[in-house]
Scaffold this motif. Structure first.
Motif, PDB file in Angstrom:
ATOM      1  N   THR A 100      33.607  22.259  68.911  1.00  0.00           N
ATOM      2  CA  THR A 100      32.886  21.016  69.205  1.00  0.00           C
ATOM      3  C   THR A 100      31.908  20.668  68.090  1.00  0.00           C
ATOM      4  O   THR A 100      31.827  19.517  67.640  1.00  0.00           O
ATOM      5  N   LEU A 101      31.163  21.671  67.628  1.00  0.00           N
ATOM      6  CA  LEU A 101      30.187  21.447  66.560  1.00  0.00           C
ATOM      7  C   LEU A 101      30.866  21.042  65.256  1.00  0.00           C
ATOM      8  O   LEU A 101      30.406  20.144  64.554  1.00  0.00           O
ATOM      9  N   LYS A 102      31.958  21.716  64.934  1.00  0.00           N
ATOM     10  CA  LYS A 102      32.676  21.398  63.694  1.00  0.00           C
ATOM     11  C   LYS A 102      33.226  19.980  63.719  1.00  0.00           C
ATOM     12  O   LYS A 102      33.215  19.278  62.704  1.00  0.00           O
ATOM     13  N   GLN A 103      33.699  19.557  64.879  1.00  0.00           N
ATOM     14  CA  GLN A 103      34.254  18.209  64.997  1.00  0.00           C
ATOM     15  C   GLN A 103      33.152  17.153  64.951  1.00  0.00           C
ATOM     16  O   GLN A 103      33.311  16.114  64.310  1.00  0.00           O
ATOM     17  N   ALA A 104      32.026  17.444  65.615  1.00  0.00           N
ATOM     18  CA  ALA A 104      30.947  16.464  65.682  1.00  0.00           C
ATOM     19  C   ALA A 104      30.192  16.334  64.362  1.00  0.00           C
ATOM     20  O   ALA A 104      29.711  15.246  64.022  1.00  0.00           O
ATOM     21  N   TYR A 105      30.083  17.452  63.610  1.00  0.00           N
ATOM     22  CA  TYR A 105      29.300  17.454  62.373  1.00  0.00           C
ATOM     23  C   TYR A 105      30.122  18.071  61.243  1.00  0.00           C
ATOM     24  O   TYR A 105      29.876  19.210  60.827  1.00  0.00           O
ATOM     25  N   PRO A 106      31.127  17.332  60.753  1.00  0.00           N
ATOM     26  CA  PRO A 106      32.032  17.895  59.740  1.00  0.00           C
ATOM     27  C   PRO A 106      31.348  18.224  58.420  1.00  0.00           C
ATOM     28  O   PRO A 106      31.870  19.004  57.625  1.00  0.00           O
ATOM     29  N   GLY A 107      30.173  17.661  58.191  1.00  0.00           N
ATOM     30  CA  GLY A 107      29.468  17.942  56.944  1.00  0.00           C
ATOM     31  C   GLY A 107      28.699  19.248  56.948  1.00  0.00           C
ATOM     32  O   GLY A 107      28.165  19.654  55.916  1.00  0.00           O
ATOM     33  N   THR A 108      28.629  19.912  58.082  1.00  0.00           N
ATOM     34  CA  THR A 108      27.904  21.180  58.192  1.00  0.00           C
ATOM     35  C   THR A 108      28.892  22.330  58.305  1.00  0.00           C
ATOM     36  O   THR A 108      29.859  22.260  59.063  1.00  0.00           O
ATOM     37  N   ALA A 109      28.663  23.393  57.540  1.00  0.00           N
ATOM     38  CA  ALA A 109      29.554  24.557  57.546  1.00  0.00           C
ATOM     39  C   ALA A 109      29.128  25.528  58.638  1.00  0.00           C
ATOM     40  O   ALA A 109      28.293  26.406  58.413  1.00  0.00           O
ATOM     41  N   PHE A 110      29.675  25.373  59.831  1.00  0.00           N
ATOM     42  CA  PHE A 110      29.387  26.291  60.929  1.00  0.00           C
ATOM     43  C   PHE A 110      30.248  27.542  60.790  1.00  0.00           C
ATOM     44  O   PHE A 110      31.466  27.454  60.619  1.00  0.00           O
ATOM     45  N   ASP A 111      29.616  28.709  60.870  1.00  0.00           N
ATOM     46  CA  ASP A 111      30.334  29.975  60.697  1.00  0.00           C
ATOM     47  C   ASP A 111      30.713  30.608  62.029  1.00  0.00           C
ATOM     48  O   ASP A 111      31.888  30.806  62.317  1.00  0.00           O
TER      49      ASP A 111
END
Length: 258
Positions: free
Chosen positions: A32-43
């Protein structure tokens, strides 16, 4: 014995199911986080002791998100108040060591090479003793450090702001007419990053690069005149001890033994 074995099996099955459910929730939240904020590299996303609150890592930075409201994130550290134990600090240290093994040795730096024009300078008394401080106005421990620093006489502080969390508030501070007053307002909670974005030439990106070069993974990080570092909140008495050690090292270098 057979009944006990069956109970054990049921318990194991329940534990496995709960673990799978937790893992599924973490994976869904990460997606969900990756889809909502594609500019942030969530690990990674992992559960915390608080129900529905998850620890989210983005490189060397960590935040906390509720799976029920993933559009909000809290930055900082998770502390067990009953045990008075910082649950996030060991993970920060582990990541810092993995990213930069040399940082673990905390080798002294050459403070003469620091770009002082990129720092906010404050002077207490004559300012004959010096601290080079890497801070973030959002950082709780940085705010707690300020009253300790105020207790120390004859001190000059070079404050390098590193926007580990966001640039809005650091920008508002740097672009202010009186940067030191703006910094003090921010750490006292009377200035935030809301409103129209501040615009001016600033060193924040350079400060981030400098922090990375020096192995600064968290705030506050203090460097003393002898290049020694101390990471995290420390008391005024501990700072005084470091200042005395730095002065002693400087005196020894000026007067080497025959």
């Amino acid at each position: 014995m057979k009944t006990l074995t069956k109970l054990n099996l049921v318990a194991l099955a329940c534990a496995a199911a709960l673990g799978a459910q937790a893992s599924t929730t973490e994976l869904k939240l990460l997606a969900t986080l990756k889809q909502a904020y594609p500019g942030t590299a969530f690990d990674t996303v992992t559960a915390t002791p608080i129900p529905h609150v998850f620890e989210v890592w983005m490189g060397d930075n960590v935040g906390f998100v509720a799976d029920t409201r993933p559009d909000y994130m809290i930055f900082g550290r998770l502390v067990d108040l009953r045990a008075m134990r910082d649950l996030t600090a060991p993970k920060l240290q582990k990541r810092a060591g993995a990213a930069s093994p040399s940082a673990q040795t905390a080798a002294p730096i050459d403070v003469l090479q620091l770009p002082l024009a990129d720092a906010i300078t404050s002077t207490q008394g004559k300012g004959e003793r010096v601290i080079y401080l890497f801070t973030d106005p959002h950082c709780l421990y940085c705010r707690q450090l300020e009253p300790e620093l105020a207790k120390i006489l004859n001190l000059r502080i070079y404050n390098f702001m590193v926007p580990f969390q966001d640039q809005a508030l650091p920008l508002r501070i740097w672009c202010a007419t009186d940067r030191l007053a703006a910094w003090r307002s921010a750490v006292s909670g009377t200035l935030d990053g809301q409103g129209a974005p501040a615009q001016c030439a600033h060193p924040l990106d350079r400060n981030l690069a400098l922090a990375s070069k020096l192995g600064v993974q968290g705030t506050p990080t203090l460097f003393f005149a002898d290049g020694a570092r101390e990471t995290g909140f420390i008391s005024a008495s501990e700072i005084e001890a470091h200042l005395a050690q730095a002065a002693s090292s400087h005196h020894a270098s000026k007067n080497p033994k025959e």
